[in-house]
Design a protein around this motif. Structure first.
Motif, short mmCIF file in Angstrom:
data_model
loop_
_atom_site.label_atom_id
_atom_site.label_comp_id
_atom_site.label_asym_id
_atom_site.label_seq_id
_atom_site.Cartn_x
_atom_site.Cartn_y
_atom_site.Cartn_z
N GLY A 80 34.33 55.68 49.05
CA GLY A 80 33.57 56.26 47.96
C GLY A 80 33.15 55.23 46.93
O GLY A 80 33.14 54.03 47.17
N ARG A 81 32.80 55.73 45.76
CA ARG A 81 32.31 54.86 44.71
C ARG A 81 33.41 53.91 44.23
O ARG A 81 34.59 54.20 44.33
N ARG A 82 32.98 52.79 43.69
CA ARG A 82 33.85 51.77 43.13
C ARG A 82 34.72 51.09 44.20
O ARG A 82 35.76 50.53 43.88
N PHE A 83 34.32 51.18 45.48
CA PHE A 83 35.13 50.52 46.50
C PHE A 83 35.10 49.00 46.30
O PHE A 83 36.06 48.31 46.64
N GLU A 84 34.00 48.46 45.74
CA GLU A 84 33.94 47.01 45.53
C GLU A 84 35.01 46.55 44.55
O GLU A 84 35.64 45.51 44.76
N SER A 85 35.23 47.31 43.47
CA SER A 85 36.25 46.90 42.50
C SER A 85 37.64 47.01 43.09
O SER A 85 38.51 46.18 42.81
N ARG A 86 37.88 48.01 43.94
CA ARG A 86 39.18 48.12 44.61
C ARG A 86 39.40 46.93 45.54
O ARG A 86 40.50 46.35 45.58
N SER A 125 30.64 43.00 49.09
CA SER A 125 32.08 43.08 48.86
C SER A 125 32.84 42.23 49.87
O SER A 125 33.79 41.52 49.52
N ARG A 126 32.43 42.29 51.15
CA ARG A 126 33.08 41.46 52.17
C ARG A 126 32.93 39.97 51.83
O ARG A 126 33.87 39.19 51.97
N LYS A 127 31.75 39.59 51.37
CA LYS A 127 31.50 38.20 50.99
C LYS A 127 32.40 37.80 49.83
O LYS A 127 33.02 36.72 49.83
N GLU A 128 32.48 38.66 48.82
CA GLU A 128 33.28 38.35 47.64
C GLU A 128 34.76 38.21 47.97
O GLU A 128 35.44 37.30 47.48
N VAL A 129 35.27 39.09 48.81
CA VAL A 129 36.68 39.01 49.20
C VAL A 129 36.95 37.68 49.90
O VAL A 129 37.96 37.02 49.65
N GLY A 130 36.05 37.27 50.80
CA GLY A 130 36.22 35.98 51.47
C GLY A 130 36.27 34.84 50.48
O GLY A 130 37.09 33.91 50.61
N GLU A 131 35.39 34.87 49.47
CA GLU A 131 35.36 33.81 48.48
C GLU A 131 36.65 33.79 47.64
O GLU A 131 37.16 32.72 47.30
N ILE A 132 37.17 34.96 47.32
CA ILE A 132 38.43 35.04 46.56
C ILE A 132 39.57 34.41 47.35
O ILE A 132 40.36 33.63 46.81
N LEU A 133 39.65 34.71 48.62
CA LEU A 133 40.74 34.19 49.45
C LEU A 133 40.59 32.69 49.66
O LEU A 133 41.58 31.94 49.67
N LEU A 134 39.36 32.22 49.84
CA LEU A 134 39.13 30.77 50.02
C LEU A 134 39.50 29.99 48.76
O LEU A 134 39.87 28.82 48.83
N ALA A 135 39.42 30.63 47.60
CA ALA A 135 39.75 29.97 46.34
C ALA A 135 41.20 30.21 45.93
O ALA A 135 41.59 29.87 44.81
#
Length: 495
Positions: A80-86, A125-135
């Protein structure tokens, strides 16, 4: 031999990755918020089960202590909504926990995406999660895949049902976008190989199969492999992603909240820009599995009822996850119950065979129209409806899906408890049990339990209670009659 932690083990990829890691000689720690959901997996006794929420720093850090490689297979797709923030919060928490626990490597399965500024929310969101983990400060491998071809994959099931059910269809413009699909067995091979990457590797890799196809070509190729007549596909420009997802949710078992982000992602062309992963996981001697072979293998698994995991293994967002309270006067409030018993002129094992086969193609043994209407209403309200079916037509294990129910508990030969995942103003369970009788035959017991939420829940229960005699009473009679029929067939003298 490395100690590896796998999150998302109750999902489609995670449930298939664990046995592959075990076969590679690794010690596996399966991390889940509710490890009880893994009780039916044949590998559950060979792994360390750990209760932890990846979004809870303390729990995640404890679960990852002593781990060499941590697989991050979590996403909020369809929630649902706000899945990116989760997704963002969970990834940040997991990255910190892995760093503080001294994990040697993180492996993440993300989404293949083009380098454009206006990605779909899912791919962004998938891209952002990858960037978070790489950093994160922990060496990380990010594998980016497009459509995954395999029995039970959400993308595969969406394509399968569209192609099988619609000999002619109108489709949006994205039907001619290029996609590089990949077979689930190659995804798993890359995931396992990622555990052995040297510590200096901290990057993303594009992974895809040997062919680049349009969605139109994939549906035509699927029809050919499945022995169907060639489909008529007419492209139109008026179908928005939202309209397309509603259409997909009506035609396929994939519910709207999951179909929409998948459809929105199809507006992008997703083709691998490199194949650098081959330096760490060389292609097999026979090459990567092609589209036709991947479809053929997936269909064979489906026809043989040998589907290890499905997209529906993941819980429906908002569905209850707590087990049935054992005390009717528990602190959460009183429970409404509808209990029925029927004496059956067949032994308990014959009745158990019937209980284990409820739902899916076989149906619910009573008033089929009422069940279909309830399923349609559930889908229109954002629930799964009846189209999820079941993974195996004969046997059920804990955490299996049965239409808009999920198996909460199984006592072989005695009891089956289902937890409702349809949209309801409360929590609901259906328990089916059988008991042998000393004088012969058996007793079938059926209990429907409902915990209402507020006034809406109270009104719902009393509005449907008058129909229980038809629906649940009919189930009792139908299951009893089927058990007696099966028993008569086994005892009838051969000609």
């Amino acid at each position: 031999m490395a100690v590896v932690a796998v999150t998302g083990v109750t999902g489609y990829v995670g449930g298939r990755l664990v046995p592959e890691l075990l076969a590679a000689g690794h010690r596996v720690r399966a991390v889940a918020r509710n490890p009880g959901r893994l009780a039916g997996r044949d590998w559950a006794g060979r792994v360390e089960l750990v209760t932890a929420d990846a979004a809870d720093l303390e729990q995640a850090r404890t679960a990852l202590t002593g781990v060499d490689v941590a697989y991050y297979l979590i996403h909020s797709l369809g929630s649902g909504r706000r899945f990116e923030s989760r997704d963002r919060r969970t990834a940040l928490t997991f990255a910190r926990a892995a760093r503080e626990a001294g994990v040697g490597r993180i492996v993440y399965l993300g989404g293949l995406h083009p380098d454009v500024p206006d990605l779909s929310p899912h791919l962004e969101s998938r891209k952002e999660v990858g960037e978070i983990l790489l950093a994160s400060g922990v060496p990380t491998t990010v594998l980016r895949a497009a459509v995954i071809l395999g029995s039970g994959s959400a993308s595969f099931e969406m394509m399968r049902y569209l192609t099988e059910r619609l000999p002619a269809m109108t489709t949006p413009r994205w039907v001619d976008n290029r996609i590089q699909p990949i077979a689930i067995r190659d995804v798993l091979r890359y995931l396992v190989a990622s555990a052995d990457m040297p510590p200096e590797v901290n990057r993303a890799f594009d992974i895809g199969g040997p062919e680049v196809l349009t969605y139109r070509q994939m549906m035509h190729r699927y029809a050919a492999v499945a022995g169907l007549r060639r489909r008529v596909i007419v492209r139109v420009g008026v179908l928005t992603p939202r309209l397309s997802s509603l259409w997909v949710s009506l035609v396929t078992p994939v519910p709207g909240p999951l179909a929409r982000p998948l459809v929105e992602s199809l507006v992008h062309e997703v083709v691998c820009k490199e194949h650098d992963i081959a330096a760490y996981a060389p292609d097999p001697p026979t090459g990567l599995l092609g589209f036709d072979d991947a479809v053929r293998l997936a269909l064979a698994r489906i026809q043989e009822a040998d589907v290890a995991t499905r997209w529906s293994n993941a819980s429906v967002p908002g569905a209850p996850s707590d087990p049935l309270p054992s005390d009717p006067d528990w602190a959460g409030g009183s429970l409404y119950r509808d209990e029925r018993r029927t004496r059956v002129a067949a032994p308990a094992d014959a009745v158990w065979r019937v209980l284990q086969s409820v739902g899916g193609e076989r149906g619910w043994y009573s008033w089929p129209l009422a069940w279909r209407v309830r399923g349609l209403l559930d889908r229109l309200s954002g629930g799964p409806g009846l189209r999820r079916g079941r993974r195996d037509p004969v046997q059920l294990s804990v955490d299996d899906v049965v239409d808009f129910w999920r198996v909460e508990e199984v006592v072989p030969g005695r009891m089956l408890r289902l937890r409702a995942e349809m949209r309801l103003p409360g929590l609901a369970w259906l328990e089916l049990a059988v008991r042998p009788e000393p004088g012969g035959g058996s007793t079938l017991r059926q209990v429907a339990t409902f915990h209402p939420h507020g006034l809406a829940g109270q009104l719902y229960w009393w509005s449907v209670a008058p129909f229980h005699g038809v629906v649940f009473g009919g189930m009792q009679r139908g299951m009893a009659a089927e058990a007696e029929r099966l028993w008569a067939q086994t005892t009838a003298p051969s000609a």
